[in-house]
Scaffold this motif. Structure first.
Motif, PDB file in Angstrom:
ATOM      1  N   UNK A 120       6.242  -6.929 -10.203  1.00 44.07           N
ATOM      2  CA  UNK A 120       5.214  -6.292 -11.022  1.00 44.07           C
ATOM      3  C   UNK A 120       4.214  -5.585 -10.119  1.00 44.07           C
ATOM      4  N   UNK A 121       3.437  -4.685 -10.727  1.00 44.52           N
ATOM      5  CA  UNK A 121       2.408  -3.996  -9.941  1.00 44.52           C
ATOM      6  C   UNK A 121       1.187  -3.744 -10.811  1.00 44.52           C
ATOM      7  N   UNK A 122       0.023  -4.047 -10.261  1.00 48.59           N
ATOM      8  CA  UNK A 122      -1.245  -3.715 -10.910  1.00 48.59           C
ATOM      9  C   UNK A 122      -1.963  -2.681 -10.044  1.00 48.59           C
ATOM     10  N   UNK A 123      -2.701  -1.813 -10.686  1.00 45.92           N
ATOM     11  CA  UNK A 123      -3.323  -0.697  -9.976  1.00 45.92           C
ATOM     12  C   UNK A 123      -4.846  -0.822  -9.994  1.00 45.92           C
ATOM     13  N   UNK A 124      -5.448  -0.486  -8.862  1.00 48.29           N
ATOM     14  CA  UNK A 124      -6.906  -0.461  -8.769  1.00 48.29           C
ATOM     15  C   UNK A 124      -7.562  -1.812  -8.694  1.00 48.29           C
ATOM     16  N   UNK A 125      -6.778  -2.870  -8.497  1.00 45.13           N
ATOM     17  CA  UNK A 125      -7.365  -4.209  -8.435  1.00 45.13           C
ATOM     18  C   UNK A 125      -8.068  -4.410  -7.094  1.00 45.13           C
ATOM     19  N   UNK A 126      -9.177  -5.098  -7.148  1.00 41.05           N
ATOM     20  CA  UNK A 126      -9.932  -5.388  -5.927  1.00 41.05           C
ATOM     21  C   UNK A 126     -10.022  -6.895  -5.709  1.00 41.05           C
ATOM     22  N   UNK A 127     -10.236  -7.239  -4.477  1.00 41.00           N
ATOM     23  CA  UNK A 127     -10.436  -8.651  -4.138  1.00 41.00           C
ATOM     24  C   UNK A 127      -9.183  -9.493  -4.191  1.00 41.00           C
ATOM     25  N   UNK A 128      -8.011  -8.868  -4.116  1.00 39.85           N
ATOM     26  CA  UNK A 128      -6.767  -9.633  -4.118  1.00 39.85           C
ATOM     27  C   UNK A 128      -6.599 -10.380  -2.796  1.00 39.85           C
ATOM     28  N   UNK A 129      -6.002 -11.538  -2.871  1.00 44.20           N
ATOM     29  CA  UNK A 129      -5.758 -12.345  -1.669  1.00 44.20           C
ATOM     30  C   UNK A 129      -4.263 -12.644  -1.573  1.00 44.20           C
ATOM     31  N   UNK A 130      -3.495 -11.664  -1.107  1.00 45.80           N
ATOM     32  CA  UNK A 130      -2.040 -11.849  -1.054  1.00 45.80           C
ATOM     33  C   UNK A 130      -1.644 -13.003  -0.136  1.00 45.80           C
ATOM     34  N   UNK A 131      -0.595 -13.702  -0.569  1.00 45.72           N
ATOM     35  CA  UNK A 131      -0.125 -14.868   0.180  1.00 45.72           C
ATOM     36  C   UNK A 131       0.770 -14.422   1.330  1.00 45.72           C
ATOM     37  N   UNK A 132       0.617 -15.071   2.458  1.00 48.65           N
ATOM     38  CA  UNK A 132       1.520 -14.826   3.576  1.00 48.65           C
ATOM     39  C   UNK A 132       2.892 -15.395   3.233  1.00 48.65           C
ATOM     40  N   UNK A 133       3.927 -14.570   3.392  1.00 53.59           N
ATOM     41  CA  UNK A 133       5.284 -15.009   3.080  1.00 53.59           C
ATOM     42  C   UNK A 133       6.054 -15.454   4.315  1.00 53.59           C
ATOM     43  N   UNK A 134       5.333 -15.666   5.417  1.00 55.72           N
ATOM     44  CA  UNK A 134       5.981 -16.198   6.613  1.00 55.72           C
ATOM     45  C   UNK A 134       6.606 -17.537   6.266  1.00 55.72           C
ATOM     46  N   UNK A 135       7.905 -17.685   6.568  1.00 57.20           N
ATOM     47  CA  UNK A 135       8.668 -18.833   6.095  1.00 57.20           C
ATOM     48  C   UNK A 135       8.222 -20.151   6.671  1.00 57.20           C
ATOM     49  N   UNK A 136       8.238 -21.160   5.810  1.00 54.85           N
ATOM     50  CA  UNK A 136       7.968 -22.513   6.251  1.00 54.85           C
ATOM     51  C   UNK A 136       9.277 -23.218   6.570  1.00 54.85           C
ATOM     52  N   UNK A 137       9.207 -24.537   6.601  1.00 52.40           N
ATOM     53  CA  UNK A 137      10.398 -25.321   6.946  1.00 52.40           C
ATOM     54  C   UNK A 137      10.611 -26.425   5.919  1.00 52.40           C
TER      55      UNK A 137
END
Length: 452
Positions: free
Chosen positions: A315-332
């Motif tokens: 999905x995509x939202x436009x013009x949103x501010x203050x988003x805190x995207x999650x790091x997708x660096x893999x765990x174990x």
């Protein structure tokens, strides 16, 4: 001489040991008798007892999956039987495992995945026959052509190699035995299997060059019969489906529809923000068939892409501010994860609070892992993190496709799509996942789908 000395020493040692361990006897008293109870080793739980400990919904799902895997040919009732236990053992042997009669979590996940793939390959759906209201399980990819009239419906393959017929008629004072005898009359039918019960009958055998299966029942003076005809060359594909169809057949339904429940008019799920320009990953089924998709607190979202293999949607939202995207660096993640999501508003008094649940993993053959226990409604599309708080995958809720009694309640299932599968999905869509945050609670959003 030496042997006599050794014997004497052994006797003395034994006498000394006895003297050390026996209390001196007081004159005039009798020694007390001590009662001893032999210690029995704990009994090993039998496979039947293990199955009895499951909920009925779990047993229904297990029998259904075994039938789809071609290992179980009994009625799908949820009842424990020797046939079911033997089917489990046969499945375990076929997979190179020890035939214990009780599946471990990895074996159960593999079986469920195998059954799901077979259901998808034949297009399995529970449908309502339009003229009678009877409910049937139909392999829509095998028999895509349908025609109906006042006497019932017929589904056929393009070449006629597979046919499914639902017929209805009136009979005076019908009985199962009488109806079964009538079904034996068509020319060229050779019966090799017959079951006649007070409320239904089953026949199977050969009709010309085709195999056939008939299940019929009645209510009052109305008779409803399901007939399946298929070429012998299609036997390996069709026979597991026939078992599922027989158990799913409900000629006179009165309860809720078997299989997955109908999609809600308004459905809630969870999404995870993966880029600072508004890219969100969620459950494909949550965002399917929507007139409008809204991200709570941010407004309308567009659905850009999907991954049917892993049931992911972008999905995509436009013009949103203050988003805190999650790091997708893999765990174990190995055996345990925390799933962070937003439960359905009905389960939290209309609120939109973020919460987490702990779950265990069992790796399936597709690379997705079974999650136990399943998260609550609303969590589908939630991120899962490992013990170090690193991204491990996306949790999805999936109702079980149970081929059982139409009044049975399907068991819910949950899987975790691996972090690698999520990253590959985004990469193929040229989405740069630039999140640096490890705060999953700050990265999740509520996804709201509005349907007709």
């Amino acid at each position: 001489m030496r042997s006599m000395l050794a014997a004497t020493l052994m006797f003395a040692a034994a006498t000394g040991a006895h003297a050390q361990t026996t209390a001196p006897q007081v004159p005039g008293t009798k020694p007390k008798t001590v009662q001893t109870v032999p210690i029995q080793p704990p009994a090993t739980q039998t496979p039947s007892a293990t199955a009895d400990a499951m909920s009925k919904a779990e047993r229904l799902a297990l029998q259904s999956d075994l039938a789809w895997a071609g290992r179980y040919n009994g009625a799908i009732t949820g009842d424990v039987s020797e046939r079911m236990v033997n089917a489990i053992k046969e499945y375990q042997k076929a997979k190179g495992g020890k035939p214990t009669g009780a599946l471990n979590p990895q074996e159960r996940a593999a079986l469920a995945e195998a059954a799901r793939k077979k259901q998808e390959s034949v297009g399995w759906k529970i449908v309502t026959e339009p003229t009678s209201g009877a409910r049937l399980g139909i392999p829509t990819k095998l028999v895509p052509q349908q025609a109906s009239d006042a006497n019932g419906s017929k589904w056929t393959s393009p070449t006629g190699t597979v046919q499914v017929l639902l017929s209805r008629r009136k009979e005076v004072n019908p009985t199962s035995a009488k109806l079964a005898d009538l079904e034996k009359e068509p020319s060229g039918r050779k019966i090799d299997y017959t079951v006649v019960k007070p409320d239904f009958f089953v026949l199977s055998g050969l009709q010309g060059l085709k195999k056939f299966y008939v299940r019929g029942t009645f209510k009052g003076d109305e008779v409803r019969t399901m007939t399946i005809l298929y070429d012998q060359a299609t036997e390996n594909v069709v026979e597991p489906v026939v078992i599922a169809m027989s158990s799913a057949f409900n000629a006179f339904p009165s309860g809720p529809l078997a299989g997955p429940p109908p999609r809600k008019t308004v459905e809630y799920g969870t999404g995870v923000v993966v880029s600072d320009d508004g890219a969100i990953v969620t459950d494909r089924l949550v965002a399917d068939g929507c007139l409008a998709i809204t991200i709570a607190g941010h407004g309308r979202a567009d659905r850009l892409a999907e991954d049917k293999q892993h049931d992911l949607a972008l999905l995509h939202i436009y013009g949103a501010r203050g988003l805190k995207p999650l790091s997708l660096a893999g765990g174990a993640a190995k055996t345990n994860v925390d799933v962070i999501g937003i439960a359905d508003p009905q389960s939290q008094g209309g609120a939109a609070g973020v919460s987490s649940i702990k779950a265990t993993l069992a790796l399936g053959p597709s690379g997705d892992s079974a999650l136990s226990p399943p998260p609550s409604v609303g969590f589908s599309g939630s991120p899962a993190v490992d013990a170090d708080g690193k991204f491990a995958g996306i949790a999805l809720l999936k109702p079980a496709m149970v081929a059982g009694p139409a009044t049975s309640v399907p068991a819910s299932q949950a899987v975790m799509v691996s972090a690698d599968a999520v990253r590959d999905f985004l990469k193929t869509r040229q989405i740069t996942a630039n999140g640096t945050s490890t705060d999953a609670k700050a990265a999740v959003v509520r996804v709201i789908c509005v349907r007709k």
